[in-house]
Design a protein around this motif. Structure first.
Motif, PDB file in Angstrom:
ATOM      1  N   ARG A  31       0.853  -1.193   0.000  1.00 58.58           N
ATOM      2  CA  ARG A  31       0.000   0.000   0.000  1.00 58.58           C
ATOM      3  C   ARG A  31       0.885   1.238   0.000  1.00 58.58           C
ATOM      4  N   GLY A  32       0.590   2.175  -0.886  1.00 58.45           N
ATOM      5  CA  GLY A  32       1.284   3.463  -0.884  1.00 58.45           C
ATOM      6  C   GLY A  32       2.794   3.353  -0.990  1.00 58.45           C
ATOM      7  N   GLY A  33       3.288   2.364  -1.740  1.00 53.34           N
ATOM      8  CA  GLY A  33       4.724   2.212  -1.901  1.00 53.34           C
ATOM      9  C   GLY A  33       5.424   1.550  -0.723  1.00 53.34           C
ATOM     10  N   ARG A  34       4.655   1.020   0.226  1.00 54.81           N
ATOM     11  CA  ARG A  34       5.228   0.347   1.390  1.00 54.81           C
ATOM     12  C   ARG A  34       4.719  -1.087   1.444  1.00 54.81           C
ATOM     13  N   THR A  35       5.503  -1.952   2.058  1.00 58.40           N
ATOM     14  CA  THR A  35       5.137  -3.371   2.150  1.00 58.40           C
ATOM     15  C   THR A  35       5.168  -3.828   3.601  1.00 58.40           C
ATOM     16  N   LEU A  36       4.136  -4.581   3.981  1.00 58.25           N
ATOM     17  CA  LEU A  36       4.088  -5.293   5.248  1.00 58.25           C
ATOM     18  C   LEU A  36       4.019  -6.771   4.893  1.00 58.25           C
ATOM     19  N   PHE A  37       4.957  -7.561   5.425  1.00 59.99           N
ATOM     20  CA  PHE A  37       5.034  -8.979   5.084  1.00 59.99           C
ATOM     21  C   PHE A  37       4.850  -9.813   6.327  1.00 59.99           C
ATOM     22  N   GLY A  38       3.882 -10.715   6.302  1.00 60.97           N
ATOM     23  CA  GLY A  38       3.639 -11.649   7.399  1.00 60.97           C
ATOM     24  C   GLY A  38       4.442 -12.917   7.156  1.00 60.97           C
ATOM     25  N   LEU A  39       5.494 -13.108   7.945  1.00 58.03           N
ATOM     26  CA  LEU A  39       6.430 -14.211   7.732  1.00 58.03           C
ATOM     27  C   LEU A  39       5.921 -15.558   8.222  1.00 58.03           C
ATOM     28  N   ALA A  40       4.821 -15.585   8.930  1.00 61.20           N
ATOM     29  CA  ALA A  40       4.237 -16.823   9.448  1.00 61.20           C
ATOM     30  C   ALA A  40       5.297 -17.656  10.153  1.00 61.20           C
ATOM     31  N   ASP A  41       5.302 -18.961   9.949  1.00 63.03           N
ATOM     32  CA  ASP A  41       6.278 -19.824  10.620  1.00 63.03           C
ATOM     33  C   ASP A  41       7.573 -19.962   9.835  1.00 63.03           C
ATOM     34  N   LEU A  42       7.709 -19.237   8.745  1.00 60.36           N
ATOM     35  CA  LEU A  42       8.974 -19.218   8.017  1.00 60.36           C
ATOM     36  C   LEU A  42      10.055 -18.554   8.876  1.00 60.36           C
ATOM     37  N   VAL A  43       9.686 -17.430   9.509  1.00 55.38           N
ATOM     38  CA  VAL A  43      10.574 -16.703  10.431  1.00 55.38           C
ATOM     39  C   VAL A  43       9.692 -16.295  11.607  1.00 55.38           C
ATOM     40  N   LEU A  72      14.203 -12.893   2.560  1.00 55.45           N
ATOM     41  CA  LEU A  72      14.812 -11.948   3.505  1.00 55.45           C
ATOM     42  C   LEU A  72      15.727 -10.915   2.850  1.00 55.45           C
ATOM     43  N   PRO A  73      16.578 -11.264   1.888  1.00 55.43           N
ATOM     44  CA  PRO A  73      17.351 -10.204   1.218  1.00 55.43           C
ATOM     45  C   PRO A  73      16.458  -9.198   0.487  1.00 55.43           C
ATOM     46  N   GLN A  74      15.373  -9.679  -0.105  1.00 54.24           N
ATOM     47  CA  GLN A  74      14.436  -8.763  -0.761  1.00 54.24           C
ATOM     48  C   GLN A  74      13.784  -7.840   0.264  1.00 54.24           C
ATOM     49  N   ALA A  75      13.402  -8.395   1.414  1.00 58.39           N
ATOM     50  CA  ALA A  75      12.807  -7.577   2.474  1.00 58.39           C
ATOM     51  C   ALA A  75      13.787  -6.504   2.934  1.00 58.39           C
ATOM     52  N   ASN A  79      13.102  -2.596   2.199  1.00 63.34           N
ATOM     53  CA  ASN A  79      12.723  -1.971   3.468  1.00 63.34           C
ATOM     54  C   ASN A  79      11.312  -2.353   3.928  1.00 63.34           C
ATOM     55  N   TRP A  80      10.972  -3.624   3.806  1.00 64.95           N
ATOM     56  CA  TRP A  80       9.662  -4.091   4.235  1.00 64.95           C
ATOM     57  C   TRP A  80       9.539  -4.047   5.751  1.00 64.95           C
ATOM     58  N   ALA A  81       8.359  -3.771   6.236  1.00 59.31           N
ATOM     59  CA  ALA A  81       8.014  -4.037   7.632  1.00 59.31           C
ATOM     60  C   ALA A  81       7.631  -5.511   7.680  1.00 59.31           C
ATOM     61  N   CYS A  82       8.113  -6.226   8.677  1.00 60.89           N
ATOM     62  CA  CYS A  82       7.872  -7.665   8.763  1.00 60.89           C
ATOM     63  C   CYS A  82       7.217  -8.021  10.089  1.00 60.89           C
ATOM     64  N   LEU A  83       6.277  -8.939  10.009  1.00 61.25           N
ATOM     65  CA  LEU A  83       5.585  -9.422  11.198  1.00 61.25           C
ATOM     66  C   LEU A  83       6.156 -10.779  11.586  1.00 61.25           C
ATOM     67  N   PHE A  84       6.712 -10.838  12.799  1.00 61.98           N
ATOM     68  CA  PHE A  84       7.224 -12.078  13.373  1.00 61.98           C
ATOM     69  C   PHE A  84       6.141 -12.600  14.321  1.00 61.98           C
ATOM     70  N   TYR A  85       5.318 -13.496  13.837  1.00 62.79           N
ATOM     71  CA  TYR A  85       4.102 -13.931  14.537  1.00 62.79           C
ATOM     72  C   TYR A  85       4.304 -14.373  15.975  1.00 62.79           C
ATOM     73  N   HIS A  86       5.394 -15.044  16.241  1.00 64.39           N
ATOM     74  CA  HIS A  86       5.571 -15.660  17.556  1.00 64.39           C
ATOM     75  C   HIS A  86       6.547 -14.909  18.456  1.00 64.39           C
ATOM     76  N   ASP A  87       6.963 -13.726  18.064  1.00 64.68           N
ATOM     77  CA  ASP A  87       7.930 -12.987  18.877  1.00 64.68           C
ATOM     78  C   ASP A  87       7.186 -12.204  19.957  1.00 64.68           C
ATOM     79  N   PRO A  88       7.420 -12.524  21.232  1.00 61.69           N
ATOM     80  CA  PRO A  88       6.668 -11.864  22.298  1.00 61.69           C
ATOM     81  C   PRO A  88       7.117 -10.438  22.588  1.00 61.69           C
ATOM     82  N   ASP A  89       8.338 -10.062  22.198  1.00 59.58           N
ATOM     83  CA  ASP A  89       8.862  -8.747  22.562  1.00 59.58           C
ATOM     84  C   ASP A  89       8.838  -7.725  21.428  1.00 59.58           C
TER      85      ASP A  89
END
Length: 109
Positions: A31-43, A72-75, A79-89
């Protein structure tokens, strides 16, 4: 297994990767030239960003590493924002590459 991808609605893609299992899906929102990527259980957490760090219960760990080498190199480059599903912090971050090593960095406010 090659990644399968399809667009759900304009700007939202689901991408299927083997690794954790045969049909794990990550999502990508552009959206608007920005990317949010949900990495699921990959990362699942920031600790899993280095290529060799995979979960002990991934069914296809070699394929996990291959998918990470692609995404990951593409991210980092884009400059993608990435969601780490299981990271508590720090569930949101960016991928940075320094001297060939990948790591997670916090999102800037």
């Amino acid at each position: 297994m090659k990644a399968a991808a399809y667009e759900v609605v304009s700007g939202l893609r689901l991408e299927t990767y083997a690794g954790h299992n045969r049909s794990m899906q990550c999502w990508r929102l552009d959206r608007g030239g920005r990317t949010l990527f949900g990495l699921a259980d990959l990362v699942p957490t920031r600790a899993h960003v280095p290529l060799a760090w995979v979960m002990g219960y991934d069914l296809y760990p070699v394929e996990t590493v291959e998918a990470k080498k692609k995404i990951l190199p593409q991210a980092a480059r884009e400059n993608w924002a990435c969601l780490f599903y299981h990271d508590p912090d720090q569930p949101l971050g960016r991928i940075a590459e320094t001297e060939g090593k990948l790591r997670s960095v916090a999102l800037e406010s």
